[in-house]
Design an enzyme around this catalytic site. Structure first.
Site, PDB file in Angstrom:
ATOM      1  CD  GLN A 207      40.538  76.257 101.914  1.00 52.92           C
ATOM      2  OE1 GLN A 207      40.879  76.845 102.847  1.00 52.92           O
ATOM      3  NE2 GLN A 207      39.117  76.366 102.323  1.00 52.92           N
TER       4      GLN A 207
ATOM      5  CG  HIS B 142      32.386  77.013  97.369  1.00 51.81           C
ATOM      6  ND1 HIS B 142      30.935  77.029  96.332  1.00 51.81           N
ATOM      7  CD2 HIS B 142      33.351  76.198  96.494  1.00 51.81           C
ATOM      8  CE1 HIS B 142      31.423  76.017  95.371  1.00 51.81           C
ATOM      9  NE2 HIS B 142      32.486  75.641  95.223  1.00 51.81           N
TER      10      HIS B 142
ATOM     11  CB  SER C 171      37.224  71.793 100.853  1.00 54.54           C
ATOM     12  OG  SER C 171      37.732  73.236 100.870  1.00 54.54           O
TER      13      SER C 171
END
Ligand SMILES: NC(=O)NC1NC(=O)NC1=O
Length: 174
Positions: A88, A67, A84
Site C-alpha cells: 500500500q 484482504h 500489505s
C-alpha cells in the site's frame, strides 16, 4: 533459492515462510505443502493457483474478504500485515491527504455494498490514479465477472510476494 531447501521444510516452517503469500490465508500454504517435492517456485505458484481455482465461489469470495481495504481502517490504525503495508505504501496509499482518504473510503464502501467483498488490486503494479480509475471501472462489472477479476489480482499479489520471499526473506527466516 535452492528448491531442495524449501522441500525439506516442515509444514510449520513452510507455513511460517509462505503463509501470507495470499493475504491472511495460511490454510492455502498448509494445504499445498502436501504436494512436495516442488520442482521450482513456479510449481509452488501453480499449486496455489490450482487450490484457489478449485474453490467454490463462496471460497473465492472468502479469500477476497481476508484482504484489508486500500487506505482503510487497518492502514490508519497500523494493523496491516507487513506485506500489505509495503504494497500500500508503494502505491501511495500511506501518503494520502484526508480528502483522498475520504474519497477512497466512499469508493471502497460503494464497492463492498455492491459485491459483498472488498476491492482488491495488486497495489505494487498500480499507482494512486490507477487505483481510483480501476475502482470506478470495476464497479460496473457484474458480481461473477468481478469475482474472477479480483482473484486475478490476488494471483498477481501472490506471485510478487513469492518472488520477494525467494529474493530476500529465505536467508533471514530459515
Ligand atoms: N484491498 C487490496 O487490494 N489490498 C491489497 N492489495 C495489495 O497489493 N496488497 C493489499 O493488501
Amino acid at each position: 533459492m535452492d528448491i531442495s531447501v524449501v522441500n525439506a521444510l516442515t509444514y510449520e516452517e513452510f507455513v511460517n515462510l509462505f503463509g501470507n503469500v495470499v493475504e491472511k490465508c495460511p490454510i492455502i500454504s498448509a494445504a499445498i505443502w502436501s504436494h512436495r517435492p516442488f520442482k521450482d517456485l513456479a510449481d509452488i505458484e501453480a499449486h496455489i493457483m490450482g487450490f484457489i481455482h478449485s474453490l467454490p465461489d463462496s471460497g473465492k469470495e472468502g479469500i477476497l474478504r481476508c484482504h484489508p481495504d486500500l487506505a482503510g481502517r487497518d492502514l490508519q490504525s497500523g494493523t496491516l500485515t507487513r506485506e500489505s503495508r509495503e504494497e500500500q505504501s508503494q502505491a501511495g496509499m500511506t501518503t494520502l491527504d484526508s480528502a483522498e482518504i475520504q474519497h477512497m473510503y466512499r469508493l471502497n464502501s460503494k464497492y463492498k455494498e455492491r459485491f459483498g467483498f472488498p476491492f482488491v488490486i495488486c497495489a505494487r503494479l498500480n499507482n494512486k490514479a490507477d487505483i481510483v480509475r480501476q475502482l470506478n471501472e470495476r464497479l460496473k462489472n457484474d458480481r461473477a465477472a468481478e469475482r474472477e477479476r479480483a482473484i486475478e489480482e490476488v494471483k498477481k499479489i501472490c506471485s510478487l510476494r513469492l518472488n520477494n520471499i525467494v529474493l530476500s526473506d529465505i536467508q533471514t527466516k530459515l
